[in-house]
Design an enzyme around this catalytic site. Sequence first.
Site, PDB file in Angstrom:
ATOM      1  N   GLU A  44       0.831  -1.215   0.000  1.00 24.08           N
ATOM      2  CA  GLU A  44       0.000   0.000   0.000  1.00 24.08           C
ATOM      3  C   GLU A  44       0.861   1.260   0.000  1.00 24.08           C
ATOM      4  O   GLU A  44       2.091   1.191   0.076  1.00 24.08           O
ATOM      5  CB  GLU A  44      -0.954  -0.052   1.196  1.00 24.08           C
ATOM      6  CG  GLU A  44      -1.906  -1.244   1.078  1.00 24.08           C
ATOM      7  CD  GLU A  44      -2.963  -1.289   2.158  1.00 24.08           C
ATOM      8  OE1 GLU A  44      -2.841  -0.585   3.175  1.00 24.08           O
ATOM      9  OE2 GLU A  44      -3.932  -2.060   1.963  1.00 24.08           O
ATOM     10  N   GLU A  55      -1.678 -10.065  -6.180  1.00 30.50           N
ATOM     11  CA  GLU A  55      -1.671 -10.803  -7.447  1.00 30.50           C
ATOM     12  C   GLU A  55      -0.792 -10.103  -8.478  1.00 30.50           C
ATOM     13  O   GLU A  55      -0.006 -10.723  -9.184  1.00 30.50           O
ATOM     14  CB  GLU A  55      -3.095 -10.908  -8.014  1.00 30.50           C
ATOM     15  CG  GLU A  55      -4.064 -11.670  -7.129  1.00 30.50           C
ATOM     16  CD  GLU A  55      -4.785 -10.786  -6.131  1.00 30.50           C
ATOM     17  OE1 GLU A  55      -4.167  -9.845  -5.582  1.00 30.50           O
ATOM     18  OE2 GLU A  55      -5.976 -11.032  -5.884  1.00 30.50           O
ATOM     19  N   CYS A  91      -9.468  -8.614  -7.287  1.00 28.01           N
ATOM     20  CA  CYS A  91     -10.197  -7.425  -7.745  1.00 28.01           C
ATOM     21  C   CYS A  91     -10.268  -7.421  -9.268  1.00 28.01           C
ATOM     22  O   CYS A  91      -9.578  -8.192  -9.954  1.00 28.01           O
ATOM     23  CB  CYS A  91      -9.524  -6.156  -7.218  1.00 28.01           C
ATOM     24  SG  CYS A  91      -8.067  -5.652  -8.156  1.00 28.01           S
TER      25      CYS A  91
HETATM   26  N1  THU Z   1      -6.063  -6.653  -2.199  1.00 30.63           N
HETATM   27  C1  THU Z   1      -5.215  -7.543  -2.800  1.00 30.63           C
HETATM   28  O1  THU Z   1      -3.992  -7.454  -2.654  1.00 30.63           O
HETATM   29  N2  THU Z   1      -5.753  -8.527  -3.547  1.00 30.63           N
HETATM   30  C2  THU Z   1      -7.080  -8.779  -3.656  1.00 30.63           C
HETATM   31  O2  THU Z   1      -7.451  -9.751  -4.283  1.00 30.63           O
HETATM   32  C3  THU Z   1      -8.052  -7.892  -3.032  1.00 30.63           C
HETATM   33  C4  THU Z   1      -7.499  -6.687  -2.357  1.00 30.63           C
HETATM   34  C5  THU Z   1      -5.489  -5.615  -1.344  1.00 30.63           C
HETATM   35  C6  THU Z   1      -5.526  -4.212  -1.876  1.00 30.63           C
HETATM   36  C7  THU Z   1      -5.431  -3.420  -0.578  1.00 30.63           C
HETATM   37  O3  THU Z   1      -4.066  -3.291  -0.226  1.00 30.63           O
HETATM   38  C8  THU Z   1      -6.122  -4.282   0.451  1.00 30.63           C
HETATM   39  O4  THU Z   1      -6.168  -5.592  -0.118  1.00 30.63           O
HETATM   40  C9  THU Z   1      -7.493  -3.826   0.812  1.00 30.63           C
HETATM   41  O5  THU Z   1      -8.273  -3.628  -0.321  1.00 30.63           O
END
Ligand code: THU
Length: 143
Positions: A44, A55, A91
């Site tokens: 993040e 991913e 996502c």
């Molecule tokens: N996130 C992922 O890394 N992969 C997913 O499949 C869904 C969401 C992360 C993005 C963000 O850092 C956190 O999860 C919350 O959305």
Amino acid sequence: MTDSELVAAALEARERAYAPYSHFTVGAALLCTDGSVYGGCNVENAAHAPGTCAERTAFLRAVFDGHRDFAAIAIVGGPAGKPPAAPCAPCGVCRQVMMEFCQPNAFRIILAGSPDQPKSYTLDELLPLGFGPENLSGNQPDC
Ligand code: THU
């Protein structure tokens, strides 16, 4: 490599997550067709938008190392510091990145709410009628 082994690799990758804003940590393990495995975690950012999902971290690492053929990806995620209690579905942006490199009817996405009961989906199932390189080449499949 079994699906459970790939989930174990994703759980290990999840430990590297940098998620100080959402406190939602995600790990992914991408299996290349040659048997190599690339881990990825979410990373993040204080400005939010530059943050990257687990991913995509895995895909970018693998592509940088010269891989273009992928068989499956395992994904685990949930509130930081706790074992995953529910499946963490990729996502839409990550599904689109998969569409760039993977055969939609063959590439498998393995989700595990609990590590011993992984469930497998094809990319086709999670991104029906996805837009990919074939669409630009004029060889797109029929609707
Ligand atoms: N996130 C992922 O890394 N992969 C997913 O499949 C869904 C969401 C992360 C993005 C963000 O850092 C956190 O999860 C919350 O959305």
